[in-house]
Design an enzyme around this catalytic site. Structure first.
Site, PDB file in Angstrom:
ATOM      1  CG  ASP A  74     -16.842   0.335 -18.885  1.00 56.26           C
ATOM      2  OD1 ASP A  74     -16.513  -0.827 -18.594  1.00 56.26           O
ATOM      3  OD2 ASP A  74     -17.186   1.175 -18.049  1.00 56.26           O
ATOM      4  CD  GLU A 129     -19.034   4.235 -19.681  1.00 60.28           C
ATOM      5  OE1 GLU A 129     -18.035   4.001 -19.006  1.00 60.28           O
ATOM      6  OE2 GLU A 129     -20.188   4.337 -19.201  1.00 60.28           O
ATOM      7  CG  HIS A 134      -2.061  -0.941   1.024  1.00 60.02           C
ATOM      8  ND1 HIS A 134      -2.635  -1.643   2.042  1.00 60.02           N
ATOM      9  CD2 HIS A 134      -2.722  -1.305  -0.087  1.00 60.02           C
ATOM     10  CE1 HIS A 134      -3.612  -2.386   1.564  1.00 60.02           C
ATOM     11  NE2 HIS A 134      -3.686  -2.193   0.278  1.00 60.02           N
ATOM     12  CB  CYS A 148     -14.306  11.276 -19.322  1.00 63.01           C
ATOM     13  SG  CYS A 148     -15.647  10.097 -19.473  1.00 63.01           S
TER      14      CYS A 148
HETATM   15  C1  PEP Z   1     -14.712   4.480 -18.765  1.00 66.79           C
HETATM   16  O1  PEP Z   1     -15.302   3.404 -18.823  1.00 66.79           O
HETATM   17  O2  PEP Z   1     -13.824   4.828 -19.586  1.00 66.79           O
HETATM   18  C2  PEP Z   1     -15.013   5.434 -17.691  1.00 66.79           C
HETATM   19  C3  PEP Z   1     -14.533   6.660 -17.708  1.00 66.79           C
HETATM   20  O3  PEP Z   1     -15.787   4.974 -16.664  1.00 66.79           O
HETATM   21  P1  PEP Z   1     -15.211   4.025 -15.477  1.00 66.79           P
HETATM   22  O4  PEP Z   1     -13.728   3.863 -15.711  1.00 66.79           O
HETATM   23  O5  PEP Z   1     -15.534   4.712 -14.214  1.00 66.79           O
HETATM   24  O6  PEP Z   1     -15.986   2.768 -15.722  1.00 66.79           O
HETATM   25 MG    MG Z   2     -17.021   3.125 -17.538  1.00 67.07          MG
END
Ligand code: PEP
Ligand code: MG
Length: 814
Positions: free
Chosen positions: A700, A676, A439, A747
């Site tokens: 995703d 996604e 950690h 994102c």
């Molecule tokens: C993604 O899937 O790229 C995303 C930004 O959402 P998370 O990583 O929180 O699933």
């Molecule tokens: Mg995601």
């Protein structure tokens, strides 16, 4: 004996469970029961039995009565949020109690003021017992009979009398069952009463005990047998199996900065280069008396010290919060509690008992011989010292005051010691022991402190004050550098500092391509504490607020007021910068104990993201109200995760409009969708005709496009978001957004990669939301490119045949 009389645990108003203003209790999701609204602050045992668990926050207790029934008594509603303030546990897990014995003392006024309600549900948590209430709807005195509990199995030993059910599953998590996965397994069993064990390699462990699970030494790809006994054994075993098969939630926790050493014994714990002067940190054990001053006194002292240490755990970053959660689980571990209780019952002091319990657990972990699990010994040592320091009246284990440019050398370093160090003065860390996934290494990586681990005992002999070169990128420590080596390292350090400083100095200016196309650079956030760093790094807003962190690792969902408070603090810290709040993205591989969701064979393809929100409109409505009332309309954006098509967007839009109308908010609030799923990418033009913006979640989108589970180490090499298949999907998003005059951004993790920036811009993205630390370098990368070159590069990337080819093309052009 199968019928047990239940006595009022305190004086107050006694009523039906239906009267509790909480759908989980009133709907009997946790079992049948009753409730008492207290007028005094001492909770007593309603019947004789054994304490199964008292959480560190001491707001509840679970008892196993002598007829096997398991009784959960939860003082007030949503009181877990008080973090133990106002509560004192008078008993610990494993304690034997008589009817009427005091279990928890609480400050009636303070808790009453801070909690949603004081009404206390008393719930029969296991199946096979019938509850008969004695005239509910009246005032009672403590100890007065309120009902009878008759058991299906006379003389039962709780869940052990029910059905038995087993499953054998392989462990996919990259590091096997280490501390965080073990804590997640234990947490996943909270809604169940069954006794569950995990067996592997001829050993078996209580699945509710993190310590016992660590002692199994399960590594990646080992098979484990999960066995449950009790009325809800099948559900409990399926829940654990689903969690293990989903990779134990490790994908998000893995630190990309942590990687093994290319050569030699020492290993990179956190990357970077440092030159500094050595300070040696030598651990000293605090003395504790062997003999106790009375069993009850020592028991209480230990319970208070455990609660105080648990309440003090925390940390701003997501990594620190995750580690705190794993430590909290260890502090509440039933096996550790049992071991300490045995010592106290034998007349030992609380400190001696706790040291004996943690050390024997550490010995059991050492006996597995697993190098990765060895690192968990450091976590136990950390908690041993913190609790003992607390028992002796110290606030925390001592750390030295350090001079600027210190390279700290230690046998091993504890997470709490790291957090207590002056990080502005800390140039680097070297530990003789430890490992790259300890950690403390994760904390160092997230704080940008270079760290070398497993460097061997010899480093402990390096004299204090000596100037050394720590090159964690190359997993090397030069303990006696010559003038030439120092000059070369200084030059490299100066170059990278200069580059970082240059990037940082320009970071607050808006980013545009060399030919003037404006690209917004935002930050992904999970907590208010991360905002100042993100703004200082040049983030122009928050492109993804992952609200699920607020919902995970707790016993009940946060209510509207709690959510409002968190969103308000984040919005205020951002000033008037835009804030894109993503609605709840839980379910599937992010289970929450208080949502009774069925176990799923393929959680990534199951009830997660927007699907869960539409299936539980109560949660969605509460969240939308909290967002709208906390974030000023001019700043507020709402974003939906895991969308597949327009129907989901329309349903969510209707709920958003309804919430706006109810709150009297006339100003429009932009509603966007995350791209996604390949379906959403292919339908991006349709979605853009109604959504206000699109934001690609590459994490995703990549797993679904490449059919490679983001939590499965066996296919992680395939998971590169720069794959041309993913890029072509993103191209559809750029085209769809443009056709309807909407903006599109990214994102997901790909937005933090400066190499990917020109490709994403060339595909039509005009916003990138990255981790805060990546913002300065990202803006610098954007400024180096002209839009026309980005478009040409993106087309070449889409025509490539593999991710590696795309990387090669981008690096070559760079
Ligand atoms: C993604 O899937 O790229 C995303 C930004 O959402 P998370 O990583 O929180 O699933
Ligand atoms: Mg995601």
């Amino acid at each position: 004996m199968s019928e047990v009389a239940l006595l009022a645990p305190f004086a107050g108003w006694f009523g039906q469970i239906d009267e509790v203003p909480d759908p989980v209790f009133a709907g009997r999701m946790m079992g049948d029961g009753c409730a008492v609204d207290p007028i005094e602050g001492e909770l007593r045992a309603p019947a004789a039995g054994t304490v199964i668990a008292v959480p560190a926050t001491a707001h509840a207790v679970t008892l196993r009565l002598d007829n096997g029934a398991e009784l959960l008594i939860h003082i007030g509603l949503e009181t877990v949020a008080l973090g133990g303030a106002g509560f004192t546990a008078l008993v610990a897990a494993g304690a034997r109690v008589a009817a009427g014995d005091a279990l928890i003392r609480f400050d009636l006024d303070a808790v009453g003021e801070a909690a949603k309600a004081l009404i206390t549900p008393i719930v029969v948590a296991n199946d096979g017992y019938a509850l008969r209430l004695d005239a509910p709807g009246r005032a009672v005195r403590a100890g007065e009979t309120i009902g009878w509990l008759s058991g299906a199995g006379a003389g039962a030993t709780g869940a052990a009398d029910g059905e038995s059910y087993s499953r054998n599953v392989p462990v996919a998590a990259a590091h096997g069952i280490h501390a965080r996965p073990a804590a997640r397994i234990a947490a996943s069993l909270r809604p169940f009463a069954a006794e569950v064990t995990l067996a592997a390699g001829g050993k078996s462990a209580n699945a509710r005990s993190t310590v016992a699970l660590l002692g199994l030494g399960v590594r990646a790809d080992d098979a484990v047998t999960i066995t449950g006994i009790g009325g809800d054994a099948r559900g409990a075993v399926d829940a654990v199996a689903a969690l293990i098969l989903a990779g134990l939630g490790e994908a998000a926790a893995a630190s990309p900065a942590v990687r093994p050493a290319p050569t030699g014994q020492a290993v990179t714990g956190a990357p970077g280069l440092a030159i500094g002067q050595v300070i040696q940190l030598r651990a000293v054990d605090l003395d504790v008396p062997v003999d106790g001053a009375g069993v009850a006194r020592e028991r209480q002292a230990l319970a208070e010290a455990l609660a105080a240490v648990a309440a003090g755990l925390g940390g701003g970053s997501h990594a620190a919060a995750e580690i705190a959660e794993a430590h909290r689980a260890l502090l509440a571990d039933p096996e550790l509690a049992d071991a300490a209780e045995r010592e106290i019952a034998a007349g030992r002091s609380a400190g001696h008992a706790w040291r004996a319990a943690t050390r024997s657990a550490a010995d059991a972990i050492r006996a597995t011989g697993d190098a990765l699990l060895m690192e968990r010994v450091a976590d136990l040592a950390d908690l041993e010292r913190q609790v003992i320091a607390r028992l002796l009246g110290h606030d925390a284990p001592a750390v030295p005051a350090i001079a600027p440019d210190t390279i700290l050398i230690a046998e091993d370093l504890l997470p709490s010691q790291f957090l207590a160090l002056d990080r502005a003065r800390l140039a680097g860390i070297v530990t003789a022991a430890g490992g790259p996934t300890a950690h403390v290494a994760i904390l160092a990586a997230s704080a940008g402190v270079p760290m070398l681990v497993a460097a061997g005992e010899a480093v402990l002999a390096i004299p204090e004050g000596r100037t050394v070169i720590l090159d964690a990128d190359r997993a090397a420590l030069d303990a006696d550098p010559g003038v030439g080596a120092l000059a070369a390292a200084s030059e490299r350090l100066a170059e990278s500092r200069e580059r970082r400083a240059r990037d940082l100095a320009a970071a607050t200016a808006p980013a545009a391509t060399a030919d003037g196309a404006r690209i917004q650079v935002f930050a992904n956030l999970g907590a208010a504490a991360e905002v100042p760093g993100a703004v200082a790094a040049g983030a122009e807003g928050c492109g993804l607020l992952r609200t699920e962190f607020l919902f995970l690792d707790r016993d009940t969902a946060p209510d509207e007021a709690e959510q409002r408070d968190v969103y308000r603090r984040i919005a205020a810290a951002l000033g008037d910068r835009p804030l894109i709040v993503r609605t709840l993205d839980i379910g599937g591989d992010k289970p929450v104990p208080y949502l009774p969701l069925a176990a799923e064979e393929n959680p990534a393809l199951g009830l997660r993201g927007i699907r869960l929100s539409l299936a539980r409109p109560d949660l969605m409505r509460t969240q939308l109200r909290a967002i709208l009332s906390a974030v000023p309309a001019a700043q507020c954006h709402v974003m939906l995760p895991m969308v597949v098509d327009l129907a989901e967007l329309r349903a969510a839009r209707a709920m958003l409009d309804e919430a706006r109308a109810a709150l009297g908010i006339a100003a429009p609030v932009p509603l966007g969708v995350m791209i996604e799923t390949p379906a959403a990418a292919m339908l991006a033009d349709q979605l853009a005709s109604e959504a206000d913006f699109l934001s690609v979640g590459t994490n995703d989108l990549t797993q679904y496009a490449l059919a490679s589970d983001r939590g499965n180490a066996a296919v992680s090499a395939k998971l590169d978001a720069l794959h041309p298949a993913v890029l072509r999907l993103i191209r559809e998003v750029g085209r769809g957004a443009k056709a309807h005059g909407r903006w599109a951004g990214v994102c997901g993790g790909l937005a933090s990669d400066p190499l990917a920036a020109p490709i994403l811009i060339g595909l039509g993205m005009t916003e990138l939301s990255a981790t805060p630390a990546a913002v300065p370098a990202l803006k610098a990368a954007i400024r180096r490119w002209a839009l026309a070159d980005c478009v040409a590069l993106a087309e070449r990337a889409c025509a490539a045949t593999a991710a590696a080819e795309v990387r090669a093309i981008a690096s070559e052009v760079l």
